[in-house]
Design an enzyme around this catalytic site. Structure first.
Site, PDB file in Angstrom:
ATOM      1  N   ARG A  77       6.912  -2.746  -4.264  1.00 60.09           N
ATOM      2  CA  ARG A  77       6.224  -3.724  -3.420  1.00 60.09           C
ATOM      3  C   ARG A  77       7.259  -4.336  -2.490  1.00 60.09           C
ATOM      4  NH1 ARG A  77       2.391  -1.475  -4.787  1.00 60.09           N
ATOM      5  NH2 ARG A  77       0.401  -2.268  -5.632  1.00 60.09           N
TER       6      ARG A  77
ATOM      7  N   HIS B   5       2.736   2.424   3.482  1.00 63.23           N
ATOM      8  CA  HIS B   5       2.200   2.300   2.121  1.00 63.23           C
ATOM      9  C   HIS B   5       1.370   3.538   1.789  1.00 63.23           C
ATOM     10  CE1 HIS B   5       1.261  -1.020  -1.033  1.00 63.23           C
ATOM     11  NE2 HIS B   5       1.261   0.176  -1.604  1.00 63.23           N
TER      12      HIS B   5
ATOM     13  N   GLU C  99       3.474  -7.141   5.133  1.00 67.35           N
ATOM     14  CA  GLU C  99       2.762  -5.872   5.196  1.00 67.35           C
ATOM     15  C   GLU C  99       1.314  -6.135   5.591  1.00 67.35           C
ATOM     16  OE1 GLU C  99       1.436  -2.516   2.021  1.00 67.35           O
ATOM     17  OE2 GLU C  99       3.581  -3.009   1.997  1.00 67.35           O
TER      18      GLU C  99
END
Length: 323
Positions: free
Chosen positions: A237, A285, A266
């Site tokens: 993450r 991602h 993000e």
């Protein structure tokens, strides 16, 4: 076996642009005698969840839980469950499972691809190809490198297993090092062992969950501890890394580069400096994408549904994370 077979409701949100109709179809193929229903609208979700015992989906809104009078299991389609209303589900006695293991093969391959890109400098070759420039450049060799993998869940294990054929030394980092793992060495986060591992790493792979302990795990001090030729690979993450410290380290050549599938913030804003650094490889991602996602996920959920039908119990399920 229970008198009636368990009904399964699939919620409408998809992932990676693959429609949940495929997920529902995969479950029906594995549970031909069970009633597997797909809710296609918010109204259908509110209506159908009233009687569903097993609910499968990516997300579960707090408000939707209020309609779930019969829900006994929520089968989360993500490995992480921090986005769920866990306290409310616990109060209602709902067992929660996750998708741990579904991403192992594809994310292990993603990690390996990132490392090979920096080892053989494929990104440099691609840029020269775009310019039609035939000019030799120096590369690196992966063999003999030390790779530290932070997090030895299914993703970290898959990465370690794939690296095994490349003649590298691997160090695994986990909270319970006594459990061991597929790496040559397993250490914990405490003491000097973690810093010592960073200091001798050519590549550091972040494959850990985001927790209070791992948030900001890689900051200014850790980046300074890494050798200048080290590369950071993050498929965990974004918040596991201090972004400002990473930008500074990349600009000053404190480390050689970074491969980032996740960022903080993000999505990464268009004007963020990470986009324009030549020593950064960014993917949106996307490491979790695999055409086998729903098939692997359906294997887990169907196994649990069959277990419930056979025993009538909602505990001891595969990938159970709560209660």
């Amino acid at each position: 076996m229970t008198d009636t077979l368990t009904d399964v409701l699939v919620l409408r949100k998809d992932t990676h642009g693959v429609p949940t109709t495929e997920y529902a179809d995969a479950l029906r193929a594995r549970l031909p005698e069970n009633d597997v229903t797909l809710a296609r609208t918010p109204g259908e979700e509110r209506e159908l969840i009233e009687d569903a015992e097993v609910v499968a989906g990516m997300v579960l809104d707090d408000s939707l839980v209020d309609y779930a009078a019969e829900m006994k299991v929520f089968a989360c389609a993500y490995a992480g469950v921090g986005h769920l209303p866990l306290n409310k589900l616990r109060e209602k006695g709902v067992t929660v499972t996750n998708a741990s293991g579904v991403h192992g093969p594809n994310m292990g391959e993603h990690v390996l691809g990132n490392i090979l890109t920096f080892a053989r400098r494929f990104n440099r070759g691609f840029r020269q190809q775009q310019r039609r420039e035939w000019r030799h450049y120096q590369t690196h060799e992966l063999q003999g490198s030390t790779v530290t993998i932070v997090g030895l869940g299914p993703i970290g294990q898959a990465a370690a297993e794939r690296l095994d054929a490349f003649g590298v030394e691997t160090v695994g980092v986990r909270y319970t090092p006594e459990k061991g793992g597929p790496t040559d060495e397993v250490i914990g986060f405490d003491g000097d062992a973690f810093d010592d591992a960073l200091a001798r790493s050519d590549y550091v792979v972040l494959a850990c969950p985001l927790t209070d302990e791992t948030e900001g795990l890689i900051g200014r001090d850790e980046l300074m501890t890494l050798p200048p030729h080290a590369v950071l690979v993050n498929v965990a993450r974004g918040k596991v890394v201090d972004t400002d410290a990473l930008v500074s380290a990349l600009r000053s050549n404190t480390i050689r580069g970074a491969a980032l599938d996740v960022t903080d913030p993000e999505p990464l804003p268009e004007d963020h400096p990470l986009w324009n650094l030549g020593n950064v490889q960014i993917t949106p991602h996307n490491a979790g994408h695999t055409p086998e996602y729903y098939e692997r996920l359906a294997d887990i959920v169907a196994e649990n549904v069959r277990r419930i039908d056979e025993t009538g119990e909602y505990e001891g399920l595969r990938n159970q994370v709560q209660p």
